[in-house]
Design an enzyme around this catalytic site. Structure first.
Site, short mmCIF file in Angstrom:
data_model
loop_
_atom_site.label_atom_id
_atom_site.label_comp_id
_atom_site.label_asym_id
_atom_site.label_seq_id
_atom_site.Cartn_x
_atom_site.Cartn_y
_atom_site.Cartn_z
N ASP A 12 4.60 -2.74 -1.66
CA ASP A 12 5.63 -1.73 -1.39
C ASP A 12 5.67 -0.69 -2.50
O ASP A 12 5.34 -0.98 -3.66
CB ASP A 12 6.99 -2.43 -1.25
CG ASP A 12 8.01 -1.55 -0.55
OD1 ASP A 12 7.61 -0.58 0.13
OD2 ASP A 12 9.22 -1.82 -0.70
N ASN A 38 7.56 -1.33 10.90
CA ASN A 38 6.96 -0.07 10.45
C ASN A 38 6.53 0.84 11.62
O ASN A 38 6.30 2.03 11.43
CB ASN A 38 5.76 -0.32 9.52
CG ASN A 38 6.14 -0.85 8.15
OD1 ASN A 38 5.39 -1.60 7.53
ND2 ASN A 38 7.32 -0.47 7.65
C1 IPE Z 1 7.56 -4.03 3.85
O1 IPE Z 1 7.83 -2.79 3.29
C2 IPE Z 1 6.36 -3.95 4.72
C3 IPE Z 1 5.10 -3.70 4.05
C4 IPE Z 1 4.88 -3.63 2.77
C5 IPE Z 1 3.97 -3.58 4.92
P1 IPE Z 1 8.93 -1.82 3.90
O2 IPE Z 1 8.99 -0.64 3.00
O3 IPE Z 1 8.65 -1.55 5.34
O4 IPE Z 1 10.23 -2.71 3.79
P2 IPE Z 1 11.77 -2.31 3.83
O5 IPE Z 1 11.99 -1.44 5.03
O6 IPE Z 1 12.06 -1.58 2.55
O7 IPE Z 1 12.49 -3.62 3.88
C1 IPE Z 2 4.49 0.22 1.53
O1 IPE Z 2 4.92 1.39 0.96
C2 IPE Z 2 3.43 0.44 2.58
C3 IPE Z 2 3.88 0.27 3.96
C4 IPE Z 2 5.04 -0.20 4.33
C5 IPE Z 2 2.95 0.65 4.98
P1 IPE Z 2 6.11 2.23 1.56
O2 IPE Z 2 5.53 3.25 2.48
O3 IPE Z 2 7.14 1.38 2.16
O4 IPE Z 2 6.66 2.93 0.25
P2 IPE Z 2 8.16 3.23 -0.12
O5 IPE Z 2 8.92 1.95 -0.03
O6 IPE Z 2 8.67 4.25 0.86
O7 IPE Z 2 8.09 3.76 -1.52
MG MG Z 3 8.84 0.51 1.45
#
Ligand code: IPE
Ligand code: IPE
Ligand code: MG
Length: 249
Positions: free
Chosen positions: A21, A69
């Site tokens: 993340d 997602n």
């Molecule tokens: C969790 O990250 C999913 C992945 C890393 C693939 P998210 O960014 O989607 O999680 P939330 O929404 O902050 O819980």
């Molecule tokens: C994790 O990074 C990757 C996926 C969930 C695909 P994020 O895209 O959630 O990054 P933040 O949380 O917005 O920084």
């Molecule tokens: Mg995230």
């Protein structure tokens, strides 16, 4: 403080799972589009695979895209799908050369055809590899996985393949997507959030959890060692008391 080369009695984790993340925030801090964060994140994936291979971590499971997602803006979802397909293209030969088996968990039916095709070829190419298993959780949700396992168990009961009295934790686990993986020993979440976000809900029952503020694109070998050192400093009791664990070792 342990160091990467210090002689430790506590073993390395066999299975590390990572919630990767913080890509979006990494990009935002630099006034870049979110997709640039995901692109940099792919470099961290390469580093993490290499780290595990070099240090003998046999199973690495990466949360790349959750069922939730899919709700992101269409442009981000399609950008991520393209990146994923490019990642397979650019990495699969190296993965194969290093005797790593590529594996996927999740609702892959929902993925676009061009991604499904790449995945199928990568799975077939690496299916016999033994040194390490790299699992990518894609369109994955822990609750959905448990529901789908429960439905499969129901089907097996109806067809007579399974008897009610034979159902136990081990048998139920065999209906999950992660059937051939041991439960994770260590879960790492980067990006500063302290939550599981629907990842491996069944499998994480006794996993050691490690949260770091480091954003995924910045997660390097040193950050990985810090997580491993923390893991090695913990005592896993599985409900027992300390003395019972010490007398065993
Ligand atoms: C969790 O990250 C999913 C992945 C890393 C693939 P998210 O960014 O989607 O999680 P939330 O929404 O902050 O819980
Ligand atoms: C994790 O990074 C990757 C996926 C969930 C695909 P994020 O895209 O959630 O990054 P933040 O949380 O917005 O920084
Ligand atoms: Mg995230």
């Amino acid at each position: 403080m342990l160091s990467p080369n210090s002689d430790q009695s506590n073993a390395l984790p066999t299975h590390v799972a990572i919630i990767m993340d913080g890509n979006g925030r990494w990009a935002k801090k630099r006034f870049m589009p979110r997709l640039e964060g995901h692109r940099q994140g792919a470099k961290s994936v390469r580093r993490a695979v290499e780290f595990c291979r070099k240090n003998g971590v046999k199973f690495l499971t990466l949360y790349a895209f959750s069922t939730e997602n899919w709700q992101r803006p269409e442009s981000e979802v399609s950008g991520l799908m393209k990146l994923l397909s490019q990642f397979i293209d650019s990495e699969i030969d190296e993965i194969h050369k290093n005797d790593i088996r590529f594996n996927i968990v999740g609702e892959t039916k929902q993925l676009p055809a061009f991604v499904k095709n790449k995945i199928e070829r990568a799975l077939a190419k690496t299916s016999e590899n033994q040194t390490m298993v790299l699992t990518v959780a894609l369109s994955y949700g822990g609750r959905q996985e448990i529901i789908s396992a429960a439905l499969k168990v129901h089907q097996a009961l109806l067809s007579g393949c399974l008897k009610k009295e034979d159902i136990n934790e081990r048998v139920f686990s065999s209906y999950l997507n992660t059937v051939d993986l041991p439960d994770p020993d260590l879960l790492i979440r980067t990006g500063g959030e302290i939550r599981i976000s629907n990842f491996l809900l069944w499998q994480l029952a006794y996993t050691e959890l490690y949260f770091t503020d480091v954003l995924w694109p910045d997660f390097d070998e040193n950050s990985f060692w810090q997580a491993i050192e923390e893991f090695r400093s913990r005592q896993r009791r599985y409900g027992k008391i300390s003395e019972q664990i010490q007398s065993k070792s």
